[in-house]
Write a protein that holds these residues in place. Structure first.
Motif, PDB file in Angstrom:
ATOM      1  N   ALA A 164      -0.558   2.367   1.040  1.00  0.00           N
ATOM      2  CA  ALA A 164      -1.176   1.096   0.627  1.00  0.00           C
ATOM      3  C   ALA A 164      -1.740   0.363   1.844  1.00  0.00           C
ATOM      4  CB  ALA A 164      -0.127   0.222  -0.064  1.00  0.00           C
ATOM      5  N   ASP A 165      -2.530  -0.671   1.573  1.00  0.00           N
ATOM      6  CA  ASP A 165      -3.019  -1.562   2.630  1.00  0.00           C
ATOM      7  C   ASP A 165      -1.926  -2.615   2.854  1.00  0.00           C
ATOM      8  OD1 ASP A 165      -4.160  -3.567   4.112  1.00  0.00           O
ATOM      9  OD2 ASP A 165      -6.047  -3.620   2.989  1.00  0.00           O
ATOM     10  N   PHE A 166      -1.203  -2.493   3.965  1.00  0.00           N
ATOM     11  CA  PHE A 166      -0.037  -3.368   4.193  1.00  0.00           C
ATOM     12  C   PHE A 166      -0.426  -4.841   4.355  1.00  0.00           C
ATOM     13  CE2 PHE A 166       1.854   0.522   6.561  1.00  0.00           C
ATOM     14  CZ  PHE A 166       2.103   1.156   5.349  1.00  0.00           C
ATOM     15  N   THR A 167      -1.667  -5.095   4.716  1.00  0.00           N
ATOM     16  CA  THR A 167      -2.064  -6.500   4.894  1.00  0.00           C
ATOM     17  C   THR A 167      -2.241  -7.188   3.536  1.00  0.00           C
ATOM     18  OG1 THR A 167      -4.429  -6.005   4.939  1.00  0.00           O
ATOM     19  CG2 THR A 167      -3.254  -5.987   7.063  1.00  0.00           C
ATOM     20  N   ARG A 168      -2.287  -6.386   2.470  1.00  0.00           N
ATOM     21  CA  ARG A 168      -2.480  -6.943   1.118  1.00  0.00           C
ATOM     22  C   ARG A 168      -1.420  -6.386   0.175  1.00  0.00           C
ATOM     23  NH1 ARG A 168      -6.269  -4.251  -0.924  1.00  0.00           N
ATOM     24  NH2 ARG A 168      -6.561  -5.721  -2.621  1.00  0.00           N
ATOM     25  N   LEU A 169      -0.209  -6.263   0.645  1.00  0.00           N
ATOM     26  CA  LEU A 169       0.816  -5.547  -0.111  1.00  0.00           C
ATOM     27  C   LEU A 169       1.062  -6.124  -1.509  1.00  0.00           C
ATOM     28  CD1 LEU A 169       2.479  -3.047   0.167  1.00  0.00           C
ATOM     29  CD2 LEU A 169       4.214  -4.333   1.413  1.00  0.00           C
ATOM     30  N   GLY A 170       1.030  -7.449  -1.642  1.00  0.00           N
ATOM     31  CA  GLY A 170       1.246  -8.073  -2.959  1.00  0.00           C
ATOM     32  C   GLY A 170       0.209  -7.595  -3.966  1.00  0.00           C
ATOM     33  N   ASP A 171      -1.074  -7.620  -3.573  1.00  0.00           N
ATOM     34  CA  ASP A 171      -2.147  -7.164  -4.470  1.00  0.00           C
ATOM     35  C   ASP A 171      -2.017  -5.672  -4.743  1.00  0.00           C
ATOM     36  OD1 ASP A 171      -3.191  -9.681  -4.402  1.00  0.00           O
ATOM     37  OD2 ASP A 171      -4.709  -9.215  -2.873  1.00  0.00           O
ATOM     38  N   GLU A 172      -1.653  -4.934  -3.709  1.00  0.00           N
ATOM     39  CA  GLU A 172      -1.513  -3.480  -3.870  1.00  0.00           C
ATOM     40  C   GLU A 172      -0.421  -3.180  -4.906  1.00  0.00           C
ATOM     41  OE1 GLU A 172      -4.171  -2.253  -2.684  1.00  0.00           O
ATOM     42  OE2 GLU A 172      -3.536  -0.948  -1.037  1.00  0.00           O
ATOM     43  N   LEU A 173       0.658  -3.937  -4.874  1.00  0.00           N
ATOM     44  CA  LEU A 173       1.740  -3.722  -5.852  1.00  0.00           C
ATOM     45  C   LEU A 173       1.267  -4.097  -7.257  1.00  0.00           C
ATOM     46  CD1 LEU A 173       4.705  -4.969  -3.663  1.00  0.00           C
ATOM     47  CD2 LEU A 173       4.454  -2.649  -4.568  1.00  0.00           C
ATOM     48  N   GLN A 174       0.477  -5.143  -7.362  1.00  0.00           N
ATOM     49  CA  GLN A 174      -0.070  -5.521  -8.685  1.00  0.00           C
ATOM     50  C   GLN A 174      -0.947  -4.403  -9.240  1.00  0.00           C
ATOM     51  OE1 GLN A 174       0.650  -8.192 -10.700  1.00  0.00           O
ATOM     52  NE2 GLN A 174       2.237  -8.327  -9.131  1.00  0.00           N
ATOM     53  N   SER A 175      -1.660  -3.707  -8.349  1.00  0.00           N
ATOM     54  CA  SER A 175      -2.611  -2.682  -8.813  1.00  0.00           C
ATOM     55  C   SER A 175      -1.917  -1.431  -9.355  1.00  0.00           C
ATOM     56  CB  SER A 175      -3.564  -2.293  -7.666  1.00  0.00           C
ATOM     57  OG  SER A 175      -2.916  -1.424  -6.742  1.00  0.00           O
ATOM     58  N   ILE A 176      -0.617  -1.313  -9.144  1.00  0.00           N
ATOM     59  CA  ILE A 176       0.098  -0.111  -9.639  1.00  0.00           C
ATOM     60  C   ILE A 176       1.126  -0.475 -10.719  1.00  0.00           C
ATOM     61  CG2 ILE A 176      -0.277   1.301  -7.568  1.00  0.00           C
ATOM     62  CD1 ILE A 176       2.795   0.582  -6.918  1.00  0.00           C
ATOM     63  N   LYS A 177       0.855  -1.582 -11.408  1.00  0.00           N
ATOM     64  CA  LYS A 177       1.804  -2.055 -12.429  1.00  0.00           C
ATOM     65  C   LYS A 177       2.054  -1.050 -13.550  1.00  0.00           C
ATOM     66  CE  LYS A 177       0.467  -6.167 -13.835  1.00  0.00           C
ATOM     67  NZ  LYS A 177       0.159  -7.587 -13.934  1.00  0.00           N
ATOM     68  N   SER A 178       1.089  -0.153 -13.789  1.00  0.00           N
ATOM     69  CA  SER A 178       1.270   0.819 -14.884  1.00  0.00           C
ATOM     70  C   SER A 178       2.131   2.014 -14.473  1.00  0.00           C
ATOM     71  CB  SER A 178      -0.087   1.306 -15.380  1.00  0.00           C
ATOM     72  OG  SER A 178      -0.769   1.968 -14.337  1.00  0.00           O
ATOM     73  N   ALA A 179       2.581   2.028 -13.214  1.00  0.00           N
ATOM     74  CA  ALA A 179       3.471   3.120 -12.762  1.00  0.00           C
ATOM     75  C   ALA A 179       4.901   2.836 -13.231  1.00  0.00           C
ATOM     76  CB  ALA A 179       3.421   3.211 -11.240  1.00  0.00           C
ATOM     77  N   ASP A 180       5.807   3.765 -12.917  1.00  0.00           N
ATOM     78  CA  ASP A 180       7.199   3.633 -13.377  1.00  0.00           C
ATOM     79  C   ASP A 180       8.150   3.216 -12.264  1.00  0.00           C
ATOM     80  OD1 ASP A 180       6.781   4.803 -16.132  1.00  0.00           O
ATOM     81  OD2 ASP A 180       5.944   6.362 -14.845  1.00  0.00           O
ATOM     82  N   LEU A 181       7.826   3.590 -11.029  1.00  0.00           N
ATOM     83  CA  LEU A 181       8.679   3.299  -9.879  1.00  0.00           C
ATOM     84  C   LEU A 181       7.769   2.958  -8.699  1.00  0.00           C
ATOM     85  CD1 LEU A 181      10.907   6.565  -9.890  1.00  0.00           C
ATOM     86  CD2 LEU A 181      11.588   4.340 -10.815  1.00  0.00           C
ATOM     87  N   VAL A 182       8.311   2.217  -7.736  1.00  0.00           N
ATOM     88  CA  VAL A 182       7.621   2.052  -6.443  1.00  0.00           C
ATOM     89  C   VAL A 182       8.375   2.917  -5.442  1.00  0.00           C
ATOM     90  CG1 VAL A 182       7.076   0.466  -4.566  1.00  0.00           C
ATOM     91  CG2 VAL A 182       6.857  -0.301  -6.943  1.00  0.00           C
ATOM     92  N   HIS A 183       7.680   3.871  -4.831  1.00  0.00           N
ATOM     93  CA  HIS A 183       8.312   4.752  -3.842  1.00  0.00           C
ATOM     94  C   HIS A 183       8.138   4.128  -2.463  1.00  0.00           C
ATOM     95  CE1 HIS A 183       9.833   8.667  -2.471  1.00  0.00           C
ATOM     96  NE2 HIS A 183       8.945   8.592  -1.488  1.00  0.00           N
ATOM     97  N   TYR A 184       9.261   3.930  -1.762  1.00  0.00           N
ATOM     98  CA  TYR A 184       9.273   3.194  -0.497  1.00  0.00           C
ATOM     99  C   TYR A 184       9.823   4.121   0.584  1.00  0.00           C
ATOM    100  CZ  TYR A 184      10.231  -0.868   2.550  1.00  0.00           C
ATOM    101  OH  TYR A 184      10.269  -1.782   3.573  1.00  0.00           O
ATOM    102  N   ASP A 185       8.958   4.555   1.488  1.00  0.00           N
ATOM    103  CA  ASP A 185       9.311   5.545   2.510  1.00  0.00           C
ATOM    104  C   ASP A 185       9.790   4.883   3.790  1.00  0.00           C
ATOM    105  OD1 ASP A 185       8.619   8.153   1.371  1.00  0.00           O
ATOM    106  OD2 ASP A 185       6.571   7.356   1.299  1.00  0.00           O
ATOM    107  N   VAL A 186      11.037   5.119   4.142  1.00  0.00           N
ATOM    108  CA  VAL A 186      11.589   4.567   5.384  1.00  0.00           C
ATOM    109  C   VAL A 186      11.649   5.691   6.423  1.00  0.00           C
ATOM    110  CG1 VAL A 186      13.587   3.469   6.473  1.00  0.00           C
ATOM    111  CG2 VAL A 186      12.970   2.894   4.098  1.00  0.00           C
ATOM    112  N   MET A 187      10.948   5.517   7.542  1.00  0.00           N
ATOM    113  CA  MET A 187      10.902   6.533   8.603  1.00  0.00           C
ATOM    114  C   MET A 187      11.405   5.926   9.898  1.00  0.00           C
ATOM    115  SD  MET A 187       7.181   8.102   7.812  1.00  0.00           S
ATOM    116  CE  MET A 187       6.787   8.818   6.221  1.00  0.00           C
ATOM    117  N   ASP A 188      12.278   6.655  10.588  1.00  0.00           N
ATOM    118  CA  ASP A 188      12.962   6.061  11.743  1.00  0.00           C
ATOM    119  C   ASP A 188      12.461   6.534  13.107  1.00  0.00           C
ATOM    120  OD1 ASP A 188      13.951   8.640  11.821  1.00  0.00           O
ATOM    121  OD2 ASP A 188      16.072   8.051  11.915  1.00  0.00           O
TER     122      ASP A 188
END
Ligand code: DX5
Ligand code: ZN
Length: 226
Positions: free
Chosen positions: A15-39
């Protein structure tokens, strides 16, 4: 065993991290949000941590599917449970006491998932499969979005189905890496029901259409399961 529901999980790594709120709105029809944590240690890349997860939690009603690509899951799992994860995935390769971590996740009321890198055999799950809500079969080597699907993952998904059948369990089976509308049907036919897609959703102009294409093709593939 009945087929499990098909779940589409866009990965916000693309996603475009500078617009994360809008990006999350754009995937409302999905079932899960996949959040990748890399160390930057378990995988050669860094992404985001608990503070951004807390903000994501406030910005979407979708369940949060947190994929921890970290070397010390024993320490980090509680951080993400506290930050609002609904599903916590840790890597088999990164841990020494898998059952302990699974219990920790369950005690917090979340779902527990173990991820396998492409070179890690499914047989290693033999003693833990009955305790898992989900298994994540990595279909690329983790670390980056936009890589190509590894074809040998299909045989691995079939072995996992066999292992689950032998144990009489049917956890969700998630695939992650290089998944798109062109290959999702064969991946579903091989046994997956939870589909992570980063670039194929977030690089599409119409995210709802991209999610729908994944869902339609995954449904067709599931119907072809032997
Ligand atoms: C890779 C990550 C994936 C990544 C998938 O290490 O675990 O979740 O975002 O991205 P695509 O779908 O672009 O391969
Ligand atoms: Zn992931």
């Amino acid at each position: 065993m009945p087929d499990k529901s098909i779940l589409i999980a866009p990965s916000v790594l693309s996603a475009d991290f500078t617009r994360l709120g809008d990006e999350l709105q754009s995937i409302k029809s999905a079932d899960l949000v996949h959040y990748d944590v890399m160390d930057g240690h378990f995988v050669p890349n860094l992404s985001f941590g608990t503070e951004i997860l807390r903000q994501v939690r406030r910005a979407t009603d979708l369940p949060l599917d947190v994929h921890l690509m970290v070397s010390n899951p024993e320490e980090q799992v509680p951080w993400y449970l506290d930050a609002g994860a609904d599903i916590v995935t840790f890597h088999y390769e990164a841990q020494t006491h898998a059952n302990r971590i699974v219990s920790q996740i369950h005690e917090a009321g979340a779902k527990a998932c173990v991820a396998l890198n492409p070179a890690t055999p499914v047989a290693l799950l033999d003693s833990i499969i009955e305790d898992l809500d989900m298994v994540l079969v990595m279909t690329v080597n983790p670390g980056f979005g936009g890589q190509s699907f590894i074809p040998s993952s299909l045989a691995k998904l079939r072995s996992l189905r066999k292992l689950c059948h032998e144990h009489g369990v049917s956890p969700d089976v998630e695939v992650d890496g290089g998944i798109g509308p062109d290959n999702v049907a064969e991946v579903a036919a091989a046994g997956a029901n939870v589909f992570v897609a980063g670039s194929k959703v977030f690089k599409a102009e119409d995210r709802s259409a991209a999610i729908e294409a994944l869902r339609t093709n995954a449904t067709l593939g599931t119907a072809k399961r032997a």
